[in-house]
Write an enzyme that holds these catalytic residues in place. Structure first.
Site, mmCIF file in Angstrom:
data_model
loop_
_atom_site.group_PDB
_atom_site.id
_atom_site.type_symbol
_atom_site.label_atom_id
_atom_site.label_comp_id
_atom_site.label_asym_id
_atom_site.label_seq_id
_atom_site.Cartn_x
_atom_site.Cartn_y
_atom_site.Cartn_z
ATOM 1 N N ASN A 53 0.944 -1.261 -0.040
ATOM 2 C CA ASN A 53 -0.137 0.065 0.118
ATOM 3 C C ASN A 53 0.879 1.371 -0.066
ATOM 4 O O ASN A 53 1.940 1.143 -0.312
ATOM 5 C CB ASN A 53 -1.065 -0.044 1.294
ATOM 6 C CG ASN A 53 -2.581 0.185 0.598
ATOM 7 O OD1 ASN A 53 -2.534 1.553 0.076
ATOM 8 N ND2 ASN A 53 -3.389 -0.539 0.326
ATOM 9 N N HIS B 248 2.481 3.382 1.962
ATOM 10 C CA HIS B 248 3.790 3.208 2.534
ATOM 11 C C HIS B 248 4.819 2.454 1.868
ATOM 12 O O HIS B 248 6.022 2.881 1.708
ATOM 13 C CB HIS B 248 3.798 3.019 4.086
ATOM 14 C CG HIS B 248 5.158 3.440 4.743
ATOM 15 N ND1 HIS B 248 6.042 2.420 5.033
ATOM 16 C CD2 HIS B 248 5.266 4.431 5.538
ATOM 17 C CE1 HIS B 248 7.007 3.001 5.447
ATOM 18 N NE2 HIS B 248 6.762 4.266 6.039
ATOM 19 N N CYS B 249 4.274 1.526 1.290
ATOM 20 C CA CYS B 249 5.311 0.566 0.678
ATOM 21 C C CYS B 249 5.764 1.167 -0.829
ATOM 22 O O CYS B 249 6.702 0.743 -1.161
ATOM 23 C CB CYS B 249 4.456 -0.761 0.091
ATOM 24 S SG CYS B 249 3.692 -1.780 1.629
ATOM 25 N N ILE B 250 4.850 1.936 -1.483
ATOM 26 C CA ILE B 250 5.121 2.475 -2.835
ATOM 27 C C ILE B 250 5.874 3.813 -2.636
ATOM 28 O O ILE B 250 6.291 4.610 -3.651
ATOM 29 C CB ILE B 250 4.186 2.562 -3.640
ATOM 30 C CG1 ILE B 250 3.059 3.485 -3.060
ATOM 31 C CG2 ILE B 250 3.361 1.243 -4.067
ATOM 32 C CD1 ILE B 250 1.933 3.990 -4.147
#
Length: 370
Positions: free
Chosen positions: A358, A360-362
Site C-alpha cells: 500500500n 507506505h510500500c510504494i
C-alpha cells in the site's frame, strides 16, 4: 538538489561511526520517491489501474512534498500523460515499483548532511519464497536515487527492505521476527548479528521485536503494514476485535509485546489501535487482468493484507489508503485524533493492495536534514 555524478564506490565506514542516523518519518522531508508500476504479472491490465492510483497518491503527497518518480525509458512518454505535472520523472530501470523496499534509507547527521544506506535486496525471499525473479534492476534502484540527490552511499551487508523497519528517531527500531529473522533473508546471521548491523547502519540502540505482521502479508509480515510510530513514545497498531479472525492472535501478541516494553529513552509506549478494513478478498475480475509470469499468482478469493497502518507521514500531511467504505471514515477520524496537527488525506488504494502492498510500500521519503 544536485544531479551530481557521485562516485558509485560506497563509503568504507558506517553511519554510526560517522554520526549519522535514520530520522523518524515525521522529520522534515525534501522529497518522496515513487516508482512506475508496469509488471503485467503483478498489476492487472499491465498496470493501468495501478498507474492511475499512483498518480492520485503522488498528487496527495505533492501538496506537501516534491515527488520524484523512477520510470523505465520505455514508459516515460506514457508516464508524462498519467502523472501530475508537478511530479519529476526520472529515467530509471526497475523490476517493480516498491520504492520503500528497493530505495535507500537516507540517514542524516546533526549538521543536516544526508547520506544513503543501500541494503541488499532479494525480492522478499530470493529463491526461497521470493515474489519474482529476476530482481537485478531493483538492486540498482537505491544507488540511482542517491545519485539523483548527490548523496554518498553506504553499502550494508544485510538483506533488508525499508518496509521491515520503523524508527522513532530517538534510538528505537521496531521490526518483526516473521520478516527479519526469516530463513529467506539472512539465514547465516543470528538475531544478535542482525541487531548489530542495524545499530551500525541506523544508529539505533533499542529494538522492539513483534513476532508477526499482518495475516497473508506476502512480504513475510513487514512492520509497516502492522505497526508504526506516531511520535516518540507512541505507536499505532493494526487491530481487530474479532477473536475468530486469523489476524486477532497476531495483533494481540503484538499488543502484549508493546505493552510490556520501553523505548530507547525508557518510556512506556502509548498504543493506538487502528481497526482493520474488511476482511478484503481479491475478486475474479481483478485476478483475470493479471498475466502469468515469474511473479506470485493473484488468485480470486485470496485474502488481501489490507491495513490502514500502511500510510505515509510527509511534512504536514498523512496520506492513508481508503480500502473499505465501512471503515474508511473510522480510520480517518482515528488518524485525526492521533495526529491533530496534520492534514489527513485518504486516497482510494485498493489497486495498490491488489499488487501486494500500500501507500507506505510504494513511497520512500528523503529527509531534509536540518
Amino acid at each position: 538538489m544536485t544531479n551530481a555524478n557521485v562516485d558509485a564506490t560506497p563509503l568504507t565506514t558506517k553511519p554510526s561511526q560517522d554520526g549519522f542516523y535514520m530520522p523518524a518519518e515525521w522529520a522534515a522531508q525534501q522529497a518522496v520517491w515513487m516508482i512506475w508500476p508496469y509488471r503485467p504479472d503483478n498489476w492487472r491490465s499491465a498496470g493501468a489501474y495501478a498507474q492511475a492510483t499512483f498518480a492520485k497518491v503522488a498528487d496527495a503527497i505533492g501538496a506537501a512534498t516534491p515527488v520524484y518518480m523512477g520510470v523505465p525509458k520505455a514508459f516515460l512518454a506514457e508516464a508524462k500523460t498519467v502523472m501530475p505535472s508537478h511530479v519529476t520523472l526520472v529515467e530509471m530501470d526497475s523490476n517493480d515499483c516498491w520504492a520503500r523496499d528497493t530505495g535507500p534509507t537516507v540517514v542524516v547527521n546533526d549538521n543536516g548532511e544526508c547520506r544513503g544506506v543501500d541494503w541488499g535486496f532479494n525480492a522478499w525471499g530470493g529463491h526461497n519464497g521470493g515474489l519474482y525473479f529476476p530482481w537485478d534492476k531493483d538492486e540498482q534502484v537505491a544507488q540511482q536515487m542517491l545519485k539523483q540527490h548527490g548523496f554518498a552511499r553506504y553499502s550494508a551487508p544485510l538483506i533488508l527492505e525499508g518496509g521491515s523497519i520503523h524508527v522513532d528517531g530517538e534510538g528505537t527500531c521496531m521490526t518483526s521476527a516473521e520478516c527479519l529473522l526469516n530463513a529467506n533473508r539472512n539465514p547465516d546471521l543470528t538475531k544478535e548479528q542482525i541487531e548489530d548491523l542495524l545499530r551500525d547502519y541506523l544508529n539505533v540502540k533499542q529494538f522492539i521485536w513483534l513476532q508477526d505482521g499482518v495475516y497473508m502479508d506476502e512480504t513475510d509480515g513487514h512492520i509497516d503494514n502492522m505497526c508504526c510510530f506516531a511520535r516518540p513514545g507512541e505507536v499505532i497498531l493494526h487491530w481487530t476485535d474479532d477473536e475468530t479472525d486469523p489476524q486477532y492472535s497476531r495483533s494481540k501478541a503484538a499488543f502484549d509485546v508493546l505493552q510490556n516494553t520501553v523505548d530507547a529513552q525508557g518510556r512506556k509506549l502509548k498504543i493506538h489501535l487502528l481497526p482493520q478494513p474488511g476482511p478484503l478478498y481479491c475478486t475474479e475480475e481483478e485476478s483475470k487482468g493479471v498475466t502469468e509470469g515469474t511473479g506470485v499468482p493473484r488468485t480470486a478469493g485470496e485474502r488481501l493484507a489490507g491495513s490502514y497502518v500502511n500510510f505515509l507521514i510527509t511534512n504536514n500531511r498523512i496520506v492513508f489508503p481508503l480500502l473499505d467504505p465501512a471503515t474508511d471514515d473510522i480510520a480517518a477520524q482515528k488518524l485525526q485524533e492521533i495526529f491533530p496537527e496534520y492534514e489527513i488525506v485518504g486516497v482510494p488504494a485498493r489497486e495498490i493492495l491488489l499488487g501486494g502492498g500500500n501507500i507506505h510500500c510504494i513511497t520512500q521519503q528523503i529527509p531534509s536534514g536540518k
